[in-house]
Design an enzyme around this catalytic site. Sequence first.
Site, PDB file in Angstrom:
ATOM      1  N   ASP A  48       2.565  -4.304 -10.596  1.00 56.21           N
ATOM      2  CA  ASP A  48       2.393  -5.672 -11.088  1.00 56.21           C
ATOM      3  C   ASP A  48       2.909  -5.821 -12.514  1.00 56.21           C
ATOM      4  O   ASP A  48       3.587  -6.790 -12.856  1.00 56.21           O
ATOM      5  CB  ASP A  48       0.917  -6.065 -11.061  1.00 56.21           C
ATOM      6  CG  ASP A  48       0.324  -5.958  -9.666  1.00 56.21           C
ATOM      7  OD1 ASP A  48       1.095  -5.792  -8.711  1.00 56.21           O
ATOM      8  OD2 ASP A  48      -0.912  -6.044  -9.560  1.00 56.21           O
TER       9      ASP A  48
ATOM     10  N   HIS B 127       0.836  -1.206   0.000  1.00 55.31           N
ATOM     11  CA  HIS B 127       0.000   0.000   0.000  1.00 55.31           C
ATOM     12  C   HIS B 127       0.870   1.255   0.000  1.00 55.31           C
ATOM     13  O   HIS B 127       0.483   2.289   0.538  1.00 55.31           O
ATOM     14  CB  HIS B 127      -0.985  -0.003   1.181  1.00 55.31           C
ATOM     15  CG  HIS B 127      -2.137  -0.940   0.971  1.00 55.31           C
ATOM     16  ND1 HIS B 127      -3.361  -0.526   0.521  1.00 55.31           N
ATOM     17  CD2 HIS B 127      -2.222  -2.280   1.121  1.00 55.31           C
ATOM     18  CE1 HIS B 127      -4.176  -1.580   0.421  1.00 55.31           C
ATOM     19  NE2 HIS B 127      -3.503  -2.654   0.763  1.00 55.31           N
ATOM     20  N   THR B 128       2.045   1.137  -0.542  1.00 51.73           N
ATOM     21  CA  THR B 128       2.911   2.321  -0.696  1.00 51.73           C
ATOM     22  C   THR B 128       2.814   2.866  -2.115  1.00 51.73           C
ATOM     23  O   THR B 128       3.174   4.012  -2.351  1.00 51.73           O
ATOM     24  CB  THR B 128       4.383   1.965  -0.416  1.00 51.73           C
ATOM     25  OG1 THR B 128       4.768   0.927  -1.294  1.00 51.73           O
ATOM     26  CG2 THR B 128       4.583   1.531   1.029  1.00 51.73           C
TER      27      THR B 128
ATOM     28  N   GLY C   4      -6.595 -14.893  -9.039  1.00 54.08           N
ATOM     29  CA  GLY C   4      -7.307 -14.295  -7.917  1.00 54.08           C
ATOM     30  C   GLY C   4      -6.651 -14.552  -6.573  1.00 54.08           C
ATOM     31  O   GLY C   4      -7.262 -14.351  -5.532  1.00 54.08           O
ATOM     32  N   ALA C   5      -5.384 -14.969  -6.563  1.00 50.85           N
ATOM     33  CA  ALA C   5      -4.676 -15.246  -5.305  1.00 50.85           C
ATOM     34  C   ALA C   5      -3.764 -14.085  -4.920  1.00 50.85           C
ATOM     35  O   ALA C   5      -2.975 -14.187  -3.991  1.00 50.85           O
ATOM     36  CB  ALA C   5      -3.862 -16.529  -5.433  1.00 50.85           C
TER      37      ALA C   5
ATOM     38  N   SER D 146      -8.910 -19.809 -23.856  1.00 46.91           N
ATOM     39  CA  SER D 146      -8.100 -20.125 -22.678  1.00 46.91           C
ATOM     40  C   SER D 146      -8.142 -21.623 -22.446  1.00 46.91           C
ATOM     41  O   SER D 146      -9.195 -22.245 -22.613  1.00 46.91           O
ATOM     42  CB  SER D 146      -8.652 -19.396 -21.445  1.00 46.91           C
ATOM     43  OG  SER D 146      -8.040 -19.911 -20.266  1.00 46.91           O
TER      44      SER D 146
HETATM   45  P1  ADP Z   1      -4.951 -11.737  -9.650  1.00 45.73           P
HETATM   46  O1  ADP Z   1      -4.381 -10.730 -10.574  1.00 45.73           O
HETATM   47  O2  ADP Z   1      -4.558 -11.542  -8.222  1.00 45.73           O
HETATM   48  O3  ADP Z   1      -4.721 -13.162 -10.069  1.00 45.73           O
HETATM   49  P2  ADP Z   1      -7.395 -10.578 -10.581  1.00 45.73           P
HETATM   50  O4  ADP Z   1      -8.797 -10.670 -10.080  1.00 45.73           O
HETATM   51  O5  ADP Z   1      -6.788  -9.246 -10.718  1.00 45.73           O
HETATM   52  O6  ADP Z   1      -6.545 -11.529  -9.630  1.00 45.73           O
HETATM   53  O7  ADP Z   1      -7.316 -11.278 -12.014  1.00 45.73           O
HETATM   54  C1  ADP Z   1      -7.838 -12.569 -12.213  1.00 45.73           C
HETATM   55  C2  ADP Z   1      -8.573 -12.605 -13.533  1.00 45.73           C
HETATM   56  O8  ADP Z   1      -7.628 -12.672 -14.621  1.00 45.73           O
HETATM   57  C3  ADP Z   1      -9.431 -13.824 -13.706  1.00 45.73           C
HETATM   58  O9  ADP Z   1     -10.720 -13.638 -13.126  1.00 45.73           O
HETATM   59  C4  ADP Z   1      -9.526 -13.944 -15.222  1.00 45.73           C
HETATM   60  O10 ADP Z   1     -10.465 -13.019 -15.730  1.00 45.73           O
HETATM   61  C5  ADP Z   1      -8.146 -13.482 -15.665  1.00 45.73           C
HETATM   62  N1  ADP Z   1      -7.234 -14.626 -15.871  1.00 45.73           N
HETATM   63  C6  ADP Z   1      -6.100 -14.902 -15.210  1.00 45.73           C
HETATM   64  N2  ADP Z   1      -5.511 -16.030 -15.661  1.00 45.73           N
HETATM   65  C7  ADP Z   1      -6.297 -16.492 -16.674  1.00 45.73           C
HETATM   66  C8  ADP Z   1      -6.256 -17.629 -17.568  1.00 45.73           C
HETATM   67  N3  ADP Z   1      -5.273 -18.523 -17.500  1.00 45.73           N
HETATM   68  N4  ADP Z   1      -7.244 -17.773 -18.468  1.00 45.73           N
HETATM   69  C9  ADP Z   1      -8.259 -16.876 -18.531  1.00 45.73           C
HETATM   70  N5  ADP Z   1      -8.345 -15.804 -17.718  1.00 45.73           N
HETATM   71  C10 ADP Z   1      -7.399 -15.600 -16.796  1.00 45.73           C
HETATM   72 MG    MG Z   2      -4.789  -8.638 -10.517  1.00 47.65          MG
END
Ligand code: ADP
Ligand code: MG
Length: 378
Positions: free
Chosen positions: A167, A30-31, A117-118, A63
């Site tokens: 990122d 958060h910087t 989403g992790a 995908s």
């Molecule tokens: P994070 O960036 O922490 O993983 P986000 O919510 O910002 O979480 O991004 C995740 C989103 O990115 C997923 O919901 C999907 O829309 C997209 N995404 C990531 N990897 C893939 C993949 N291998 N195939 C399709 N979509 C993906």
């Molecule tokens: Mg993200």
Amino acid sequence: MIAEKFEQVFGRRPDGVWRAPGRVNLIGEHTDYNDGLVLPIALPQQIVVAGAARPDGRLRFASTQGGDVIEADLAALTPGSVPDWAAYPAGAAWILRESGYDVSGAELLVDSDLPTGAGLSSSAALLCASAIALLGLRGIEVAPDEVARLVQKAENNYVGAPVGLMDQMASMCCTKGHALYFDIQEMSLAQIPFDPAADGLRLLVVDVKAPHRHVDGEYAERRRSCETAAAQLGVPVLRAISVDGLDDALARLDDEVVRRRVRHVVTEVARVEQAVELMRAGRLRDVGPLFTASHVSMRDDFEITVPELDVAVDTALAAGALGARMTGGGFGGCIIALVEASATESVLAAIEKAFADHGFTPPSPISADPSAGASRIS
Ligand code: ADP
Ligand code: MG
């Protein structure tokens, strides 16, 4: 492997294959929106994109995670016009076109071993891999940091996520065996030696699998607190407050919560500087206590941890980790722990047991050798 899958989906061989890694931030949380300092590494886990150009301006995205092929016209892309996950590759195509790059239509197949989403930035990796694929298909060379800036605009304005630049910079600009020291105020990058294995250490990354709760609202609230505090202190951003000036600054703020938010940001920036000094001096083990201090600051002052994160950190430390902290935006995601290589299994086992005892979803460890930024594979 991905070439065969590409052929199954699109009926021809790809023209090339590109990759962009996920990232984990070592310290500096958060910087970024306070124009501060961050220190991410690229992960071995990555997004891979196979692509073939199309002369007709048609975009077709698939995908390996499933779902239909999603189609769009390059010339007709506008924010919101492509839904769901395909907004990321479409956003990459949109920003490149908007910025005057002569990209063409394309077929892109996305494959990944990066958890989504992790908090490991699969979104930025997907944008970066898509962008370098679209550029690579046309033989257009763009500097990695410029690609990062472009796809950040796509994530902000096309996907609609108000993310900073860390990122994308990490995914594009990290190098193997190094952490990326990114000064957001100066817009400067430096490669800091960080190779735990060479020192008999390991960096553990553990996805605590906590359901993200109220993340967007909490994030907006933290940003507002920081902006309010900067305005009250008469500075453009909190980066302008140094640790030496912290007590004076706190004395001029009347809200107790805002005071704690400011203390986190100012001390966190200082911890990044200290971590970088220690890494440059080869004193990796001494970085551990800074991780732990960062966690305490996020738990008590910035209030962005959840029980799963605190239990994972406390358990790692009790099991002998040199330092541990949550990483990412908070309210879920991952912790990192710096451990002696020989303690890897016992620390992970202790976290698993603690999660079972608390009735939490089993955590998921991720290997985390500092890896290289985005590149073409073939
Ligand atoms: P994070 O960036 O922490 O993983 P986000 O919510 O910002 O979480 O991004 C995740 C989103 O990115 C997923 O919901 C999907 O829309 C997209 N995404 C990531 N990897 C893939 C993949 N291998 N195939 C399709 N979509 C993906
Ligand atoms: Mg993200």
